[in-house]
Design an enzyme around this catalytic site. Sequence first.
Site, PDB file in Angstrom:
ATOM      1  N   GLU A   1      -9.629  -2.783  -8.253  1.00 20.30           N
ATOM      2  CA  GLU A   1      -9.098  -1.337  -8.149  1.00 20.30           C
ATOM      3  C   GLU A   1      -9.270  -0.599  -9.210  1.00 20.30           C
ATOM      4  O   GLU A   1      -9.287   0.606  -8.720  1.00 20.30           O
ATOM      5  CB  GLU A   1      -7.512  -1.703  -7.987  1.00 20.30           C
ATOM      6  CG  GLU A   1      -6.841  -2.540  -7.007  1.00 20.30           C
ATOM      7  CD  GLU A   1      -7.632  -2.162  -5.494  1.00 20.30           C
ATOM      8  OE1 GLU A   1      -7.889  -1.140  -5.221  1.00 20.30           O
ATOM      9  OE2 GLU A   1      -8.000  -3.204  -4.808  1.00 20.30           O
TER      10      GLU A   1
ATOM     11  N   GLY B   1      -4.381  -6.358  -0.255  1.00 15.11           N
ATOM     12  CA  GLY B   1      -4.286  -7.063  -1.386  1.00 15.11           C
ATOM     13  C   GLY B   1      -3.523  -5.884  -2.494  1.00 15.11           C
ATOM     14  O   GLY B   1      -3.039  -6.168  -3.199  1.00 15.11           O
ATOM     15  N   ALA B   2      -4.476  -4.679  -2.439  1.00 19.49           N
ATOM     16  CA  ALA B   2      -3.930  -3.985  -3.276  1.00 19.49           C
ATOM     17  C   ALA B   2      -4.477  -2.317  -2.658  1.00 19.49           C
ATOM     18  O   ALA B   2      -5.109  -2.249  -1.653  1.00 19.49           O
ATOM     19  CB  ALA B   2      -4.563  -4.025  -4.724  1.00 19.49           C
ATOM     20  N   MET B   3      -4.007  -1.348  -3.613  1.00 19.50           N
ATOM     21  CA  MET B   3      -4.774  -0.070  -2.953  1.00 19.50           C
ATOM     22  C   MET B   3      -4.780   0.653  -4.378  1.00 19.50           C
ATOM     23  O   MET B   3      -3.987   0.977  -5.116  1.00 19.50           O
ATOM     24  CB  MET B   3      -3.859   0.896  -2.227  1.00 19.50           C
ATOM     25  CG  MET B   3      -4.048   2.030  -1.761  1.00 19.50           C
ATOM     26  SD  MET B   3      -5.556   2.245  -0.879  1.00 19.50           S
ATOM     27  CE  MET B   3      -6.247   3.791  -1.329  1.00 19.50           C
TER      28      MET B   3
ATOM     29  N   GLU C   1      -4.357   4.924   2.811  1.00 21.26           N
ATOM     30  CA  GLU C   1      -5.863   4.620   3.259  1.00 21.26           C
ATOM     31  C   GLU C   1      -5.333   3.665   4.545  1.00 21.26           C
ATOM     32  O   GLU C   1      -4.837   2.585   4.389  1.00 21.26           O
ATOM     33  CB  GLU C   1      -6.613   3.778   2.207  1.00 21.26           C
ATOM     34  CG  GLU C   1      -8.298   3.600   2.829  1.00 21.26           C
ATOM     35  CD  GLU C   1      -9.064   2.890   1.392  1.00 21.26           C
ATOM     36  OE1 GLU C   1      -9.982   3.118   1.439  1.00 21.26           O
ATOM     37  OE2 GLU C   1      -8.356   2.034   0.777  1.00 21.26           O
TER      38      GLU C   1
END
Length: 867
Positions: free
Chosen positions: A312, A275-277, A135
């Site tokens: 998430e 931070g995260a995906m 992304e």
Amino acid sequence: MAFDREVLPTNVKPTHYNLHLTNIDRTAFTYDGTVIIDLALNEPTRTIKLNAKQLTLKDGHVTAGDKTIKIVDHSIDTKAEVATLSLEAELPGSGNGQLTINFSGLMNQEMAGFYRSAYKNVEGNDDWMFSTQFESCDARRAFPCFDEPNLKAAFDFSIDVPEAYTALSNQPVKEEKKDGKGLKTVVFETAPKMSTYLYAWACGDFEYIEDFTDREYPGRGKLPVRVYTTRGLVEQGRFALENCRKIVDYFSEIFEIDYPLPKVDLLAVHEFSHGAMENWGLITYRTTAVLFDEKTSDARYKNRVAYVVAHELAHQWFGNLVTMDWWSELWLNEGFATWVGWLATDHFHPSWDVWGQFVTEGYQTAFQLDGLRSSHPIEVPVKNALEIDQIFDHISYLKGSSTIRMLSTYLGQKTFLKGVARYLKKHAYGNATTEDLWSALAEESGQDVAGFMRTWIKVIGFPVLNVTEEGANLLVSQSRFLSTGDVKPEEDTTTWWLPLAIDASSQTSASPVTALTGKTVTIENIASGHYKLNSGQTGFYRVNYPLSRLRKLGENQQSLSVSDKVGIIADAGATAFAGYGTSAGLLEFITSLKNESSYLVWAAITERLGNLRSIFGESSPELKDALAKLTLSLVSPIVERVGWDFPEGEDFLTGRLRALLISTAGAVGHDQIIAESLRRFKSYVAGDKDAIHPSLRLAVFKIAIAEGGKEEYDAVVNEYLTSKSVDAREICLVALGRAKKPEIVKEVLKFMLSENVKVQDKHSPAISLSNNGHARYVLWKFIEENWEEVHRQMSGNMVVLDRFLKNSLNKFSSEAVLKEIEDFFSVKDNTGYDRGLELVKDSIRGRASYVKRDKSNLEKWLKENGY
């Protein structure tokens, strides 16, 4: 289309990918691949366009019916990131085809595409793990594909890896085949239809811990939930694992759709730009967002892990199952996931007062950005990939979630979630628009949701409510809020729908006003007693009270909730900044709260007082000292009462309060706190690791760096380089940014750009240095003098460079420095961070205007009150 998008032609459309990666070279960091893409043929064509970036395309062909048509030539437009494949014959305009491309790629270290992350393994040696980050538009860095969110397709994937490696992807492993020479081919189950940015894989020396959901899922039983890490860290995933398995069940219930995949994997990645995906079924995280050690971690990271895990997981439905049609509607993914992430965190950790946290942190961050002229609407036109990266910001996440919270409170949370469930069911495995969400909510609530919300989504900015007391009545008027305080008539044409949420002791009107739908409204019989607008701080707007009312609110503070106190502090500070009020009103209310015990209220107080010291201290050391004296007088009684010890069973927020107060007291010159911090720091460095509680490391390290010299600097750098604690690196980098001595500031800057600090972390010391009046200008000069190196290190991933610049340059209050920044970047190609630079300039203009306008008022109040 409402605007010009740079998108792929519609002559073919992907329906299925079969991707195989082989010849993975862990020294040269190269690999080969073959992708077979099933196509729907929509128009006759001799060319196929698809996305590719930093790939070498080799041979290939298309099969259609019984014909095999070779690719005779190809070219890649590197700016558009589009490959054009020329065919030896024309494809038909109907039916299906199959495109095969052989290619090779690079496992970069730019945290985008298929990339490598460096780490120290359990033997203490340098090692690599490999994972993906696609992304928004980086699947094209890993394999040739149709890399747009509304071109969904199913996926089959296989990869050749060393036998000792674990390979992961969105779906479970179907089979493994060893070649007898130390390699194995790992084949995964077919993944459902999804956007390319949500596909993922990873491989490395991993281990995992596992648990299961409590709910039974039809045909699948209890779902396995795992946290994967590189070897030696996995036990720190326990807290995330426990939260994850519960939240999967919770979201399955409130969204009325079962989690659709057969497993949930969480992977800690050592180098990560965000931070995260939310990759579907294989969620990747920065280590500090998923790992937590009860014995060695700062407690504030527990809050972070719980929330990021929830955020998430929300995407597994809102974003993955139903995806926005185009990147202009990114907020549909991120705004909703932010709101429902806090909802889940509150559900499982009610004692944390997460909505109070959201008002203290999330709301105010969104307000700060959206109060700038260079902000953008929640839903913003996006042409291409570089523009997309710059809207992953606080408007999409935090203003988006703030408006969702405002709407859900007004409709009622139960009704709102029913509408969301309706939306998800209708558009499952497809794409949807903002209007689709409004339609579903309107059907469920029977209200004109699009009418309420269209302005909030489509128009830049937010309003301030100016309150005038006329006897017992209130005259309330709305206008656009700009932090620079210079709204032009043509910028103030919007009328927002505003739920007023009035808390009042003496309102006697038979028809109470619930929402403001025009520019002004008169509210009768209310001003003679206690009242507060925006009760609970659920509305996304500022309120500008008269100074006399701020005094009364302070006198009547027992009638105010924590969120209301935080909101009044923030609104008074912001309206003073913009010129609607003065700093005197803010300080009148803050000083009335000297006996407050809430961590969240103290966080708001110290944030605002810190801002004043930062803004006015740049031009007036005397004002900075007076504000420090004021802060010290407020925090001294409570910091001495709260003390240094963490009693058994103490609640989470009291621990947070202790860390905040010690840090603040040390920063404003509390002699005993400074002395005790230096004593504990010395003992810690000498080997007594119990001398500093894990949740006080940041506070004590900051004080040691600020008060000390080279010895303290070396000790914190050594801690950064050697500590096994997962959060130690971030804590040390932030602490280093508090250096005061010029020679130490220069050491910090050199260290920041060294290879010891990963690119993902370089913004951490920059934020701290920028907030530090002793270091701010030195940081700017360092960036200016070392621009080529800064750009070289960070421009491989423009998200990183944009974030670094915004956080390094936005705290100045000087028009002279603004001119330096403008002149420097005027001759640069600022593509990829141009929007961020405009935000920096607007921020500095606002701060400079505030100083000019309110300096004398602030000096007067401080003198009159003995500071």
